[in-house]
Enzyme design. Structure first.
Site, PDB file in Angstrom:
ATOM      1  N   SER A 183     -34.993 -17.744 -13.816  1.00  0.00           N
ATOM      2  CA  SER A 183     -35.478 -17.081 -15.018  1.00  0.00           C
ATOM      3  C   SER A 183     -35.038 -15.619 -14.992  1.00  0.00           C
ATOM      4  CB  SER A 183     -37.021 -17.166 -15.026  1.00  0.00           C
ATOM      5  OG  SER A 183     -37.606 -15.939 -15.381  1.00  0.00           O
ATOM      6  N   HIS A 222     -31.930 -19.479 -17.375  1.00  0.00           N
ATOM      7  CA  HIS A 222     -33.086 -19.427 -18.290  1.00  0.00           C
ATOM      8  C   HIS A 222     -33.307 -17.966 -18.671  1.00  0.00           C
ATOM      9  CE1 HIS A 222     -37.116 -20.720 -19.757  1.00  0.00           C
ATOM     10  NE2 HIS A 222     -37.530 -19.557 -19.300  1.00  0.00           N
ATOM     11  N   ASP A 229     -35.476 -15.153 -20.610  1.00  0.00           N
ATOM     12  CA  ASP A 229     -36.825 -14.927 -21.149  1.00  0.00           C
ATOM     13  C   ASP A 229     -36.817 -13.816 -22.185  1.00  0.00           C
ATOM     14  OD1 ASP A 229     -38.294 -15.773 -18.009  1.00  0.00           O
ATOM     15  OD2 ASP A 229     -38.469 -16.844 -19.913  1.00  0.00           O
ATOM     16  N   MET A 235     -38.638 -11.789 -24.987  1.00  0.00           N
ATOM     17  CA  MET A 235     -40.014 -11.470 -25.381  1.00  0.00           C
ATOM     18  C   MET A 235     -40.007 -10.311 -26.374  1.00  0.00           C
ATOM     19  SD  MET A 235     -41.913 -11.633 -21.675  1.00  0.00           S
ATOM     20  CE  MET A 235     -41.470 -12.902 -20.477  1.00  0.00           C
ATOM     21  N   HIS A 267     -35.481 -18.936 -23.853  1.00  0.00           N
ATOM     22  CA  HIS A 267     -36.917 -19.154 -24.072  1.00  0.00           C
ATOM     23  C   HIS A 267     -37.410 -18.064 -25.016  1.00  0.00           C
ATOM     24  CE1 HIS A 267     -41.122 -19.395 -21.945  1.00  0.00           C
ATOM     25  NE2 HIS A 267     -41.185 -19.713 -23.221  1.00  0.00           N
ATOM     26  N   MET A 311     -40.015 -16.207 -26.646  1.00  0.00           N
ATOM     27  CA  MET A 311     -41.434 -15.870 -26.696  1.00  0.00           C
ATOM     28  C   MET A 311     -41.597 -14.792 -27.761  1.00  0.00           C
ATOM     29  SD  MET A 311     -42.077 -16.015 -22.596  1.00  0.00           S
ATOM     30  CE  MET A 311     -40.335 -15.842 -22.226  1.00  0.00           C
ATOM     31  N   MET A 338     -45.492 -24.880 -20.118  1.00  0.00           N
ATOM     32  CA  MET A 338     -45.771 -23.655 -19.372  1.00  0.00           C
ATOM     33  C   MET A 338     -46.870 -23.909 -18.339  1.00  0.00           C
ATOM     34  SD  MET A 338     -43.657 -21.430 -20.539  1.00  0.00           S
ATOM     35  CE  MET A 338     -44.290 -19.932 -19.763  1.00  0.00           C
ATOM     36  N   PHE A 345     -45.262 -12.982 -18.424  1.00  0.00           N
ATOM     37  CA  PHE A 345     -44.948 -12.250 -17.198  1.00  0.00           C
ATOM     38  C   PHE A 345     -44.546 -13.209 -16.063  1.00  0.00           C
ATOM     39  CE2 PHE A 345     -46.202  -8.114 -18.626  1.00  0.00           C
ATOM     40  CZ  PHE A 345     -47.172  -8.368 -19.587  1.00  0.00           C
ATOM     41  N   GLY A 346     -43.725 -12.720 -15.148  1.00  0.00           N
ATOM     42  CA  GLY A 346     -43.412 -13.490 -13.950  1.00  0.00           C
ATOM     43  C   GLY A 346     -44.486 -13.228 -12.897  1.00  0.00           C
ATOM     44  N   GLY A 347     -44.443 -13.977 -11.819  1.00  0.00           N
ATOM     45  CA  GLY A 347     -45.323 -13.739 -10.678  1.00  0.00           C
ATOM     46  C   GLY A 347     -46.759 -14.180 -10.867  1.00  0.00           C
ATOM     47  N   ASP A 407     -42.277 -24.107 -16.387  1.00  0.00           N
ATOM     48  CA  ASP A 407     -41.963 -22.683 -16.295  1.00  0.00           C
ATOM     49  C   ASP A 407     -43.210 -21.893 -15.911  1.00  0.00           C
ATOM     50  OD1 ASP A 407     -40.540 -20.339 -18.755  1.00  0.00           O
ATOM     51  OD2 ASP A 407     -40.934 -20.174 -16.613  1.00  0.00           O
ATOM     52  N   GLY A 408     -43.135 -21.295 -14.679  1.00  0.00           N
ATOM     53  CA  GLY A 408     -44.237 -20.402 -14.302  1.00  0.00           C
ATOM     54  C   GLY A 408     -44.868 -20.831 -12.991  1.00  0.00           C
ATOM     55  N   GLY A 409     -44.762 -19.960 -11.993  1.00  0.00           N
ATOM     56  CA  GLY A 409     -45.411 -20.239 -10.708  1.00  0.00           C
ATOM     57  C   GLY A 409     -44.746 -21.351  -9.920  1.00  0.00           C
ATOM     58  N   GLY A 440     -38.733 -17.816 -11.208  1.00  0.00           N
ATOM     59  CA  GLY A 440     -38.496 -16.370 -11.262  1.00  0.00           C
ATOM     60  C   GLY A 440     -38.723 -15.747  -9.893  1.00  0.00           C
TER      61      GLY A 440
HETATM   62  C1  DX5 Z   1     -43.009 -16.182 -18.266  1.00  0.00           C
HETATM   63  C2  DX5 Z   1     -41.570 -16.677 -18.256  1.00  0.00           C
HETATM   64  C3  DX5 Z   1     -41.213 -17.376 -16.974  1.00  0.00           C
HETATM   65  C4  DX5 Z   1     -41.392 -16.488 -15.736  1.00  0.00           C
HETATM   66  C5  DX5 Z   1     -41.269 -17.305 -14.470  1.00  0.00           C
HETATM   67  O1  DX5 Z   1     -43.352 -15.844 -19.588  1.00  0.00           O
HETATM   68  O2  DX5 Z   1     -41.342 -17.567 -19.310  1.00  0.00           O
HETATM   69  O3  DX5 Z   1     -39.855 -17.829 -17.068  1.00  0.00           O
HETATM   70  O4  DX5 Z   1     -40.418 -15.480 -15.750  1.00  0.00           O
HETATM   71  O5  DX5 Z   1     -41.533 -16.418 -13.386  1.00  0.00           O
HETATM   72  P1  DX5 Z   1     -42.295 -16.965 -12.085  1.00  0.00           P
HETATM   73  O6  DX5 Z   1     -41.419 -18.073 -11.541  1.00  0.00           O
HETATM   74  O7  DX5 Z   1     -42.363 -15.784 -11.169  1.00  0.00           O
HETATM   75  O8  DX5 Z   1     -43.623 -17.463 -12.549  1.00  0.00           O
HETATM   76 ZN    ZN Z   2     -39.440 -18.619 -19.448  1.00  0.00          ZN
END
Ligand code: DX5
Ligand code: ZN
Length: 239
Positions: A19, A44, A46, A48, A77, A79, A150, A156-158, A184-186, A206
């Site tokens: 990501s 991927h 992101d 936003m 993606h 958002m 999701m 946000f990542g992390g 996607d996410g975590g 990510g």
């Molecule tokens: C969050 C993004 C994800 C995110 C994934 O809105 O769509 O792609 O960056 O990051 P991790 O893998 O750290 O959750």
């Molecule tokens: Zn994403």
């Protein structure tokens, strides 16, 4: 129009998709080269808008820049609050698959939104946040190439993995055996395998990549974890 990039995404399954949110945007060309060295097959992106989600990232200039430097399929993606407003500029910039959020459109408009994105000659995906019931996708799932489930709240990542995503993946997979499924996410070495077992095809990652020094090693560990129980063979990335 046959979408060769969509076919490339399908052929990559099961695939880990870095990501581009936590990467080094000050050295994006090198970042992509490192990911290609680690045998990544799809990126991927992101996008936003600071409105649909409380974070602001990038738009068409970054997509165009990436398009100039890589032939990898770009899984974008969106958002953003008004996906149709930017679908054509994003497709023109080089996006290969555009995923809009069901929460950003009126449910009764989702099918038409999917149709209008597909008419741009790109793949179309629909995404839903952890709190959004699967029932909101009912009318548009038959119109899309991919469902993005999701496992964190978009923005946000992390963040911490939300296992509700696994239930949704299983439910969609049961009803749509051939639909591309993305999570996607975590996603890390402990969550990627349960997601694969739930029927997922594409795994967006990510922090489990970009917070590591050695991307090849991180992606190798994720790839091994992804196929550990299913026994699928993956080419080990050159380290
Ligand atoms: C969050 C993004 C994800 C995110 C994934 O809105 O769509 O792609 O960056 O990051 P991790 O893998 O750290 O959750
Ligand atoms: Zn994403």
């Amino acid at each position: 129009m046959a979408n060769h990039s969509l076919e490339a995404i399908r052929n990559a399954v099961p695939a880990i998709l870095p990501s581009l949110l936590l990467c080094d945007f000050g050295d994006l060309k090198s970042e992509v080269a490192r990911l290609v060295d680690a045998q990544i097959e799809v990126l991927h992106l992101d996008v936003m808008d600071g409105h649909f989600v409380p974070n602001l990232t990038y738009g068409m200039p970054i997509v165009e820049g990436l398009r100039r430097h890589t032939d990898l399929p770009l899984d974008v993606h969106l958002m953003i609050s008004d996906p149709l407003e930017y679908a054509k500029p994003m497709a023109d910039a080089g996006a290969d698959l555009l995923t809009f959020h069901i929460e950003a459109v009126h449910p009764e408009e989702a099918a038409e939104t999917a149709q209008r994105i597909r008419e741009l000659g790109v793949g179309v995906g629909v995404a839903l946040n952890p709190e959004t019931p699967l029932s909101t996708l009912a009318r548009c799932l038959p119109m899309v190439d991919m469902a993005l489930v999701m496992s964190v709240e978009a923005g946000f990542g992390g963040q911490e993995f939300n296992p509700i995503a696994l239930e949704k993946l299983r439910a969609i997979r049961e009803q749509y055996p051939d639909l591309l499924l993305e999570i996607d996410g975590g996603i890390d070495t402990s969550t990627i395998e349960p997601a694969r077992q739930a029927g997922c095809d594409l795994f967006v990652v990510g922090s489990a990549i970009f917070r590591q020094d050695d991307y090849g090693r991180a992606i190798g560990a994720l790839s091994e974890a992804m196929t550990s129980r299913s026994g699928e063979q993956q080419e080990a990335p050159r380290s």
